[in-house]
Design an enzyme around this catalytic site. Structure first.
Site, PDB file in Angstrom:
ATOM      1  N   GLU A   1      -5.738 -10.990  -1.071  1.00 17.91           N
ATOM      2  CA  GLU A   1      -5.365 -10.995   0.346  1.00 17.91           C
ATOM      3  C   GLU A   1      -5.722 -12.353   0.923  1.00 17.91           C
ATOM      4  O   GLU A   1      -6.856 -12.590   1.339  1.00 17.91           O
ATOM      5  CB  GLU A   1      -6.108  -9.904   1.134  1.00 17.91           C
TER       6      GLU A   1
ATOM      7  N   GLU B   1      -5.621  -1.257   8.716  1.00 19.53           N
ATOM      8  CA  GLU B   1      -5.492  -1.054  10.174  1.00 19.53           C
ATOM      9  C   GLU B   1      -4.564   0.134  10.448  1.00 19.53           C
ATOM     10  O   GLU B   1      -3.799   0.146  11.403  1.00 19.53           O
ATOM     11  CB  GLU B   1      -4.975  -2.328  10.870  1.00 19.53           C
TER      12      GLU B   1
ATOM     13  N   TYR C   1       0.627  -9.742  13.233  1.00 13.65           N
ATOM     14  CA  TYR C   1      -0.328 -10.407  12.338  1.00 13.65           C
ATOM     15  C   TYR C   1      -0.165 -11.926  12.309  1.00 13.65           C
ATOM     16  O   TYR C   1      -0.777 -12.607  11.519  1.00 13.65           O
ATOM     17  CB  TYR C   1      -0.183  -9.840  10.910  1.00 13.65           C
TER      18      TYR C   1
ATOM     19  N   ASN D   1      -9.720   0.360  -2.423  1.00 15.66           N
ATOM     20  CA  ASN D   1      -9.477  -0.882  -1.699  1.00 15.66           C
ATOM     21  C   ASN D   1     -10.768  -1.389  -1.083  1.00 15.66           C
ATOM     22  O   ASN D   1     -11.379  -0.684  -0.276  1.00 15.66           O
ATOM     23  CB  ASN D   1      -8.440  -0.655  -0.596  1.00 15.66           C
ATOM     24  N   GLU D   2     -11.176  -2.572  -1.485  1.00 19.07           N
ATOM     25  CA  GLU D   2     -12.413  -3.167  -0.969  1.00 19.07           C
ATOM     26  C   GLU D   2     -13.538  -2.126  -0.971  1.00 19.07           C
ATOM     27  O   GLU D   2     -14.274  -1.980   0.014  1.00 19.07           O
ATOM     28  CB  GLU D   2     -12.196  -3.720   0.447  1.00 19.07           C
TER      29      GLU D   2
ATOM     30  N   TYR E   1       0.837  -1.192   0.000  1.00 17.93           N
ATOM     31  CA  TYR E   1       0.000   0.000   0.000  1.00 17.93           C
ATOM     32  C   TYR E   1       0.874   1.244   0.000  1.00 17.93           C
ATOM     33  O   TYR E   1       2.054   1.196   0.385  1.00 17.93           O
ATOM     34  CB  TYR E   1      -0.817   0.066   1.290  1.00 17.93           C
TER      35      TYR E   1
END
Ligand SMILES: *[C@@H]1O[C@H](CO)[C@@H](O)[C@H](O)[C@H]1NC(C)=O
Ligand SMILES: *[C@@H]1O[C@H](CO)[C@@H](O)[C@H](O)[C@H]1NC(C)=O
Ligand SMILES: *[C@@H]1O[C@H](CO)[C@@H](O)[C@H](O)[C@H]1NC(C)=O
Ligand SMILES: *[C@@H]1O[C@H](CO)[C@@H](O)[C@H](O)[C@H]1NC(C)=O
Ligand SMILES: *[C@@H]1O[C@H](CO)[C@@H](O)[C@H](O)[C@H]1NC(C)=O
Ligand SMILES: *[C@@H]1O[C@H](CO)[C@@H](O)[C@H](O)[C@H]1NC(C)=O
Ligand SMILES: *[C@@H]1O[C@H](CO)[C@@H](O)[C@H](O)[C@H]1NC(C)=O
Ligand SMILES: *[C@@H]1O[C@H](CO)[C@@H](O)[C@H](O)[C@H]1NC(C)=O
Ligand SMILES: *[C@@H]1O[C@H](CO)[C@@H](O)[C@H](O)[C@H]1NC(C)=O
Length: 668
Positions: free
Chosen positions: A268, A129, A333, A187-188, A83
């Site tokens: 993803e 996030e 993560y 994005n989404e 990103y």
């Protein structure tokens, strides 16, 4: 977590693969295209599929970029996905940052030199996030702005940003000799309520205008027909994202409804999952992730592993979900490479899977970096926030009849102190609260004449009983704990966003101090000497409050001599401390909150440490330091060589698991 045996730690990090010579390409031969007739990509006319991993350069110090990329290369990946967070590069309107840790072009060059292709996701919204999903907070200066839509003010700001960013990316496109094979638009977007095709059209048009007609643009949405309906657009190749819990056949059937032909792509594929303060650390079992990756690759799909390395939300960069739940400082993560870049069991398991489908590079994998336990460091109290306002707020406060938000005083991160006086005497039976349901964003540390009263919290504690005499100074130090990064409520104003009432009447005549903590810490808070104002000694002089005043503590430690290869990476923990912010040598490591968990230690990369002088630690403890209850003389922090990001001790255990993920208590 798997760790390599000690002896291999002696091998130094990344061998220098980065030759000085820039390769010269025959640009006209470089093509990257969709091959609809064979459901695949064509790279230079040859069949191609990517096995990629996500890495966020903004969560890893530049110092470690090459090490992490090389480890990704050695895992057998042929691409990375990244990103670009707008708010990281344009902190104030028209003020751009592209150097040092912000040098996104250099990062892409490094990937290129290592032979990794790049899947670029420049947003402008990225979720991730990350504070406000990557959108700059200053967009909220227009209060009614509709983000991620055709709102003309939003589009104007986006347009200006893309005019800065995309021309930097253009020479890095594959067909221009660089590594960028595909570029994601938004994005989404399909999971956002606005469903504004004009906005997607605008972005697609601007991306093509700046990048040229050859660029392969795509979209990503959750594998759900409703999401793809609002997230896709003619001319943008539609891809899906999903984790191990999903039926792969069904997920790709959704993609096929929108792209009957072309490569199957999971943009993803989740290797783990995100955390929130107060919830158990999320993990995903290695065997399950490995089996799922095998299944995806066996179908010939192109896959991006999200995350391959998560990294760290340094400073104030974490985002939050709703109902308000901020993410911790670690973005580990449970990825194949840990937050600190360490090789894990999952790394080797996934490398083995990849090896079944393509060759992985031979030769040594760069080992995990060595860690060092520097031990305990005593800190001493310097001054309370209220005593340091001349340093923290050099331009002086703003006066206002009613409270102003962070945006209104042009403070985007950190802390703002709101001050007024008590209109009458209060004996502890009168409540202070916000006139609207979540008017305190996100957490206010309340005191009267230097006596701590308690906390008002956006999430839980909404009412506080106040004690003090008429004319006493009422302070609310308000912390922005991270802006919402996902969903309808990303327009997340901070500070006191509504009036405060006491004895059911509105408090007025506020003096508002925007606090520049970074400059203050760099200037050593105007000198380390403690102030001797007994009014502000922070002890519990009366009332039932179990809090101390928000206060700065400092200490220092020297790197031991006589041990080779120091300084090394380390982790800092806060025994007995409650919640706050920590800096080392002025570098903002992020928030600590061991009292809430699950994260207990913070990652300290070695490049911020020095051997030539003592290293300065600055801690801003907001609630309660261990040395203020009369039972211990010293406040200490401790440097250890193992991370603890999944402590079950700190968690109350009342939080449900996230759907579709293996979420469990896990002490690393
Ligand atoms: C570059 O590639 C084109 C197309 O294949 C070819 O015509 C040209 O001769 C090549 N140029 C060089 C310098 O190799
Ligand atoms: C996945 O979905 C397909 C198509 O609906 C179905 O045939 C298959 O049985 C499912 N697999 C599993 C493991 O549920
Ligand atoms: C609260 O307000 C009422 C009037 O609304 C007043 O009569 C009373 O004295 C106030 N109490 C305190 C403790 O200030
Ligand atoms: C505070 O004052 C009110 C009257 O204003 C009285 O009813 C109450 O008992 C007092 N509370 C305490 C803790 O002294
Ligand atoms: C506070 O109350 C005043 C008077 O009712 C009102 O004009 C103002 O908009 C309110 N401010 C906020 C931030 O709610
Ligand atoms: C607020 O300030 C104004 C102007 O200084 C003053 O007239 C007013 O009495 C103050 N109100 C309160 C509640 O202190
Ligand atoms: C205050 O908080 C600390 C830490 O949470 C706790 O150990 C202690 O028992 C509390 N003291 C009181 C008086 O509530
Ligand atoms: C470092 O800490 C020691 C106490 O451990 C103190 O005496 C000294 O003044 C500190 N140095 C700096 C530069 O703060
Ligand atoms: C630590 O702080 C002192 C001032 O108290 C300063 O002189 C010194 O340069 C700082 N050390 C580092 C490594 O920044």
């Amino acid at each position: 977590m798997f760790r390599v045996p000690l002896c291999s730690l002696l091998l130094l990090s990344a061998p220098l693969l980065l030759g000085a010579a820039h390769r010269v390409y025959n640009v006209s031969q470089r093509t990257f295209e969709l091959d609809y007739s064979h459901d695949r990509f064509l790279k230079d006319g040859l069949p191609f599929r990517y096995i990629s991993g996500s890495i966020h350069y903004f969560r890893i110090p530049r110092f470690y970029w090459e090490d992490r990329l090389l480890k990704m290369k050695m895992a057998g990946l042929n691409a990375i996905q990244m990103y670009v967070p707008w708010n990281f590069h344009e902190p104030r309107p028209g003020q751009y940052e592209f150097s040092g840790d912000h040098d996104v072009e250099y990062f892409i060059h490094l990937a290129h030199e290592l032979g990794l292709l790049v899947i670029l996701r420049p947003g402008p919204y990225i979720c991730a996030e990350w504070d406000m999903g990557g959108l700059p907070a200053w967009l909220l200066e227009k209060e009614s702005i509709v983000l991620r839509s055709s709102d003309p003010d939003y589009l104007a700001a986006v347009d200006k940003w893309l005019t800065v960013l995309l021309p930097k990316m253009k020479p890095l496109l594959y067909q221009n000799g660089g590594p960028i094979i595909t570029v994601q638009v938004e994005n989404e977007y399909g999971s956002y309520f606005a469903c504004d095709y004009d906005y997607l059209r605008f972005l697609a048009h601007r991306f093509r205008y700046h990048l040229g007609n050859d660029v392969l643009l795509f979209t990503t949405d959750g594998a759900n027909e409703n999401f793809l309906r609002c997230g896709t657009l003619q001319g943008l190749y539609a891809t899906v994202d999903f984790g191990t819990g999903k039926n792969v056949t069904q997920a790709f059937l959704i993609q096929r409804k929108f792209e009957p032909k072309g490569p199957l792509i999971n943009s993803e594929f989740y290797t783990g999952w995100l955390d929130h303060w107060g919830e158990p650390h999320s993990t995903a079992k290695t065997e399950v992730v490995a089996a799922s990756l095998y299944e995806l690759l066996a179908r010939g799909a192109s896959v991006n592993l999200y995350m391959f390395i998560g990294g760290t939300n340094f400073a104030y960069w974490n985002g939050a979900n709703t109902p308000y739940a901020p993410q911790p400082t670690s973005y580990d993560y449970d990825a194949p490479l840990s937050e600190a870049g360490d090789l894990t069991e999952k790394y080797f398991a996934l490398r083995n899977v990849i090896q079944k489908f393509k060759e992985v590079p031979k030769g040594p994998i760069p080992p995990s970096t060595p860690k060092f336990a520097y031990g305990k460091v005593a800190l001493r109290k310097v001054k309370a926030v209220a005593e340091a306002l001349d340093i923290l707020c050099p331009n002086g406060p703003v006066k206002s009849l009613y409270p102003l938000t962070f945006i209104q005083v042009k403070q985007y991160f950190g802390y703002v102190l709101y001050r007024t006086t008590l209109p009458e005497d209060y004996n502890g039976s009168m409540p202070i609260f916000s006139s609207s349901f979540d008017g305190v964003r996100d957490r206010a540390y309340v005191s009267v004449d230097g006596v701590p009263q308690g906390i008002l919290d956006r999430d839980s504690g909404k009412v506080l009983y106040i004690q003090g005499k008429a004319g006493a100074v009422l302070d609310l130090l308000v912390e922005n704990m991270g802006r919402v990064n996902y969903g309808r409520y990303i327009r997340d104003f901070k500070g006191l966003i509504s009036n405060m009432t006491l004895n059911f009447s509105i408090l007025t005549n506020w003096t508002i101090f925007p606090l520049d903590t970074e400059a203050a810490v760099l200037s050593h808070l105007g000198g380390w000497e403690a102030h001797g104002d007994s009014r502000h000694d922070g002890h519990l002089t009366f009332g039932s409050s179990n809090f101390t005043l928000p206060t700065f503590y400092v200490g220092n430690f020297s790197i031991p001599s006589g041990i080779p290869d120091l300084p090394q990476d380390t982790f800092i923990q806060f025994p007995g401390w409650t919640k706050g912010q920590v800096w080392i040598n002025g570098f903002n490591l992020g928030r600590y909150w061991p009292a809430r968990g699950p994260q207990v230690t913070l990652f300290v990369p070695r490049h911020i440490l020095t051997t030539s002088a003592p290293n300065n630690i600055t801690v801003l403890e907001l609630e309660r330091a261990p040395c203020t209850d009369g039972t211990s003389e010293l406040c200490t922090v401790e440097f250890v060589d193992r991370p603890v990001i999944g402590s079950s001790l700190a968690i109350s255990g009342r939080f449900p698991d996230r759907s579709g993920q293996d979420s469990q208590l896990n002490t690393l």
